[in-house]
Design a protein around this motif. Sequence first.
Motif, PDB file in Angstrom:
ATOM      1  N   GLY A   1      14.578  15.685  54.685  1.00  0.00           N
ATOM      2  CA  GLY A   1      13.901  16.723  53.926  1.00  0.00           C
ATOM      3  C   GLY A   1      14.579  18.080  53.966  1.00  0.00           C
ATOM      4  N   GLU A   2      14.453  18.829  52.872  1.00  0.00           N
ATOM      5  CA  GLU A   2      14.909  20.211  52.767  1.00  0.00           C
ATOM      6  C   GLU A   2      13.784  21.037  52.147  1.00  0.00           C
ATOM      7  N   TYR A   3      13.898  22.346  52.263  1.00  0.00           N
ATOM      8  CA  TYR A   3      12.818  23.230  51.822  1.00  0.00           C
ATOM      9  C   TYR A   3      13.349  24.339  50.929  1.00  0.00           C
ATOM     10  N   ALA A   4      12.554  24.688  49.902  1.00  0.00           N
ATOM     11  CA  ALA A   4      12.872  25.838  49.046  1.00  0.00           C
ATOM     12  C   ALA A   4      11.566  26.441  48.541  1.00  0.00           C
ATOM     13  N   GLU A   5      11.573  27.734  48.313  1.00  0.00           N
ATOM     14  CA  GLU A   5      10.396  28.371  47.743  1.00  0.00           C
ATOM     15  C   GLU A   5      10.825  29.341  46.644  1.00  0.00           C
ATOM     16  N   VAL A   6       9.887  29.564  45.716  1.00  0.00           N
ATOM     17  CA  VAL A   6      10.166  30.414  44.560  1.00  0.00           C
ATOM     18  C   VAL A   6       9.189  31.577  44.563  1.00  0.00           C
ATOM     19  N   ALA A   7       9.714  32.790  44.613  1.00  0.00           N
ATOM     20  CA  ALA A   7       8.876  33.985  44.633  1.00  0.00           C
ATOM     21  C   ALA A   7       8.235  34.216  43.263  1.00  0.00           C
ATOM     22  N   ASP A   8       7.105  34.895  43.279  1.00  0.00           N
ATOM     23  CA  ASP A   8       6.404  35.271  42.027  1.00  0.00           C
ATOM     24  C   ASP A   8       6.067  34.068  41.173  1.00  0.00           C
ATOM     25  N   ALA A   9       5.814  32.931  41.800  1.00  0.00           N
ATOM     26  CA  ALA A   9       5.452  31.715  41.072  1.00  0.00           C
ATOM     27  C   ALA A   9       4.182  31.138  41.664  1.00  0.00           C
ATOM     28  N   GLY A  10       3.351  30.561  40.786  1.00  0.00           N
ATOM     29  CA  GLY A  10       2.153  29.874  41.237  1.00  0.00           C
ATOM     30  C   GLY A  10       2.375  28.377  41.233  1.00  0.00           C
ATOM     31  N   HIS A  11       1.319  27.642  40.919  1.00  0.00           N
ATOM     32  CA  HIS A  11       1.399  26.184  40.930  1.00  0.00           C
ATOM     33  C   HIS A  11       2.396  25.664  39.895  1.00  0.00           C
ATOM     34  N   LEU A  12       2.471  26.336  38.752  1.00  0.00           N
ATOM     35  CA  LEU A  12       3.367  25.896  37.674  1.00  0.00           C
ATOM     36  C   LEU A  12       4.755  26.503  37.888  1.00  0.00           C
ATOM     37  N   VAL A  13       5.373  26.149  38.987  1.00  0.00           N
ATOM     38  CA  VAL A  13       6.609  26.802  39.425  1.00  0.00           C
ATOM     39  C   VAL A  13       7.682  26.771  38.343  1.00  0.00           C
ATOM     40  N   HIS A  14       7.954  25.586  37.799  1.00  0.00           N
ATOM     41  CA  HIS A  14       9.032  25.443  36.825  1.00  0.00           C
ATOM     42  C   HIS A  14       8.713  26.133  35.510  1.00  0.00           C
ATOM     43  N   TYR A  15       7.438  26.401  35.279  1.00  0.00           N
ATOM     44  CA  TYR A  15       7.011  27.052  34.039  1.00  0.00           C
ATOM     45  C   TYR A  15       6.876  28.561  34.238  1.00  0.00           C
ATOM     46  N   ASP A  16       6.429  28.977  35.418  1.00  0.00           N
ATOM     47  CA  ASP A  16       6.272  30.408  35.719  1.00  0.00           C
ATOM     48  C   ASP A  16       7.615  31.125  35.794  1.00  0.00           C
ATOM     49  N   GLN A  17       8.548  30.505  36.518  1.00  0.00           N
ATOM     50  CA  GLN A  17       9.826  31.165  36.815  1.00  0.00           C
ATOM     51  C   GLN A  17      10.977  30.182  36.596  1.00  0.00           C
ATOM     52  N   PRO A  18      11.311  29.867  35.341  1.00  0.00           N
ATOM     53  CA  PRO A  18      12.314  28.830  35.076  1.00  0.00           C
ATOM     54  C   PRO A  18      13.695  29.131  35.651  1.00  0.00           C
ATOM     55  N   GLU A  19      14.110  30.385  35.652  1.00  0.00           N
ATOM     56  CA  GLU A  19      15.431  30.702  36.187  1.00  0.00           C
ATOM     57  C   GLU A  19      15.461  30.593  37.707  1.00  0.00           C
ATOM     58  N   ALA A  20      14.427  31.094  38.356  1.00  0.00           N
ATOM     59  CA  ALA A  20      14.359  30.985  39.815  1.00  0.00           C
ATOM     60  C   ALA A  20      14.185  29.528  40.240  1.00  0.00           C
ATOM     61  N   TRP A  21      13.447  28.768  39.451  1.00  0.00           N
ATOM     62  CA  TRP A  21      13.296  27.329  39.696  1.00  0.00           C
ATOM     63  C   TRP A  21      14.647  26.632  39.629  1.00  0.00           C
ATOM     64  N   ARG A  22      15.417  26.965  38.609  1.00  0.00           N
ATOM     65  CA  ARG A  22      16.746  26.363  38.485  1.00  0.00           C
ATOM     66  C   ARG A  22      17.610  26.716  39.693  1.00  0.00           C
ATOM     67  N   ALA A  23      17.587  27.973  40.096  1.00  0.00           N
ATOM     68  CA  ALA A  23      18.404  28.393  41.239  1.00  0.00           C
ATOM     69  C   ALA A  23      17.991  27.665  42.513  1.00  0.00           C
ATOM     70  N   ALA A  24      16.708  27.332  42.617  1.00  0.00           N
ATOM     71  CA  ALA A  24      16.212  26.672  43.830  1.00  0.00           C
ATOM     72  C   ALA A  24      16.620  25.208  43.904  1.00  0.00           C
TER      73      ALA A  24
END
Length: 315
Positions: free
Chosen positions: A281-304
Motif C-alpha cells: 500500500g501507498e498513500y496520497a491525499e488531495v487538498a481542497d477536495a471532498g468526496h468527489l476527489v477526481h471531480y473537485d480537483q482534477p489537476e491535483a488528482w492527476r498529480a496524486a
Amino acid sequence: MTRRIDVTGAGGVRLAAWEYGDPPKGEPGILVPAQAGPEDHAGPRPPGGAPGHPDGSIGRSPGVLLLHGLMGRASHWASTARWLSERHRAVALDQRGHGQSAKPPRAAFTREAYVEDAEAALEQLGLAPAVLVGHAMGALTAWQLAAKRPDLVSGLVICDMRASALGAASQREWADWFNAWPLPFATLADVRKWFGEDDPWVERPNPARGAFYAEVMQESPDGWRPVFDPEQMLRSRETWVYDAHWEELAQVRCPALVVRGLDGELGRAEAQEMVRVLPRGEYAEVADAGHLVHYDQPEAWRAAIEPFLDSVLAL
C-alpha cells in the motif's frame, strides 16, 4: 474519440463500457466525438467481441479500467480517461443500474454481481492484467476483484472509500436523503443549484458537486430525474454498508494507492490503516477536495495518481 463497447455482465446484464482514444482499425465499437460525453451517444450498439476472438475478447494491451461510485457514471471519469489515453488504454465502465448500462428490475445488485461485472469487463475487453481505478463503491469493487482474481489486476487506486462498516444508521440516512430530493427538477440549473447549494448534506456551496449530479439526470415528460432507480441504489448499498472489508484489503497482492480528499468521507487515520493492511500500500491525499476527489480537483488528482500509474503500467 470515445466509443461504446457492450459487455455482458453477471446474469447476462448488458453493460456499457466507454473507451477513450482512437482504437486500431477493425475493432468493434461506435466512435463518438471526443467532446461529447457518453451520455450524448444513442443508437444501436455492437457487441464487445472482435472477429477472430472466439472468447469475445478484443485482445489488446493491458490498460486501465475506471469504476465510478454509487450513482455515478462512466462520463464522470472523462477528464481522467482522456489524459490516461495519451499513453495507456483507458476504459470507463457504466456499472449495472448506472449510466447507459441495463437496469433490470429483478437484477442482482449484490457485491458479488458488481465484482463479477468488473471481472467480465476485463476479460471481454482484453484489458487484463489492468490497473483498476475506483471511486467510492467502485473502489470497493476494485479491491475485492483484486483479492479474488490477482491474475487480472496489476495495480489498484482506491479513491475515498472506507473499509470499515458504516452500519444501519448510514443506510437510513441515505434512504431519507433520496426522499428529500425535490423531484422532478424543472431544469438542469435547478439540479446544479440544489446539489451544489441547497442540499442539506452540503456544508458550503460546491459547484463541482452540482455539476456531478447534473450528469446523472435525464429529461422526462415532467422534468429532470435521475438515470438510475434510487431503490436499486439502496439495494446496491445495503450489500456492503453493514460489513467491514479489511480482510479483502489484506488479500490484495498488487501495488495499491489509497487516495483521500482532505474533506472527504475517508479520514486520514483510517486511510493510513488501510495502507498498513495492504501488503503493498501507498498513500496520497488531495487538498481542497471532498468526496468527489477526481471531480473537485482534477489537476491535483492527476498529480496524486499519475506517478503511481506510470510506475505500475511500466512494469
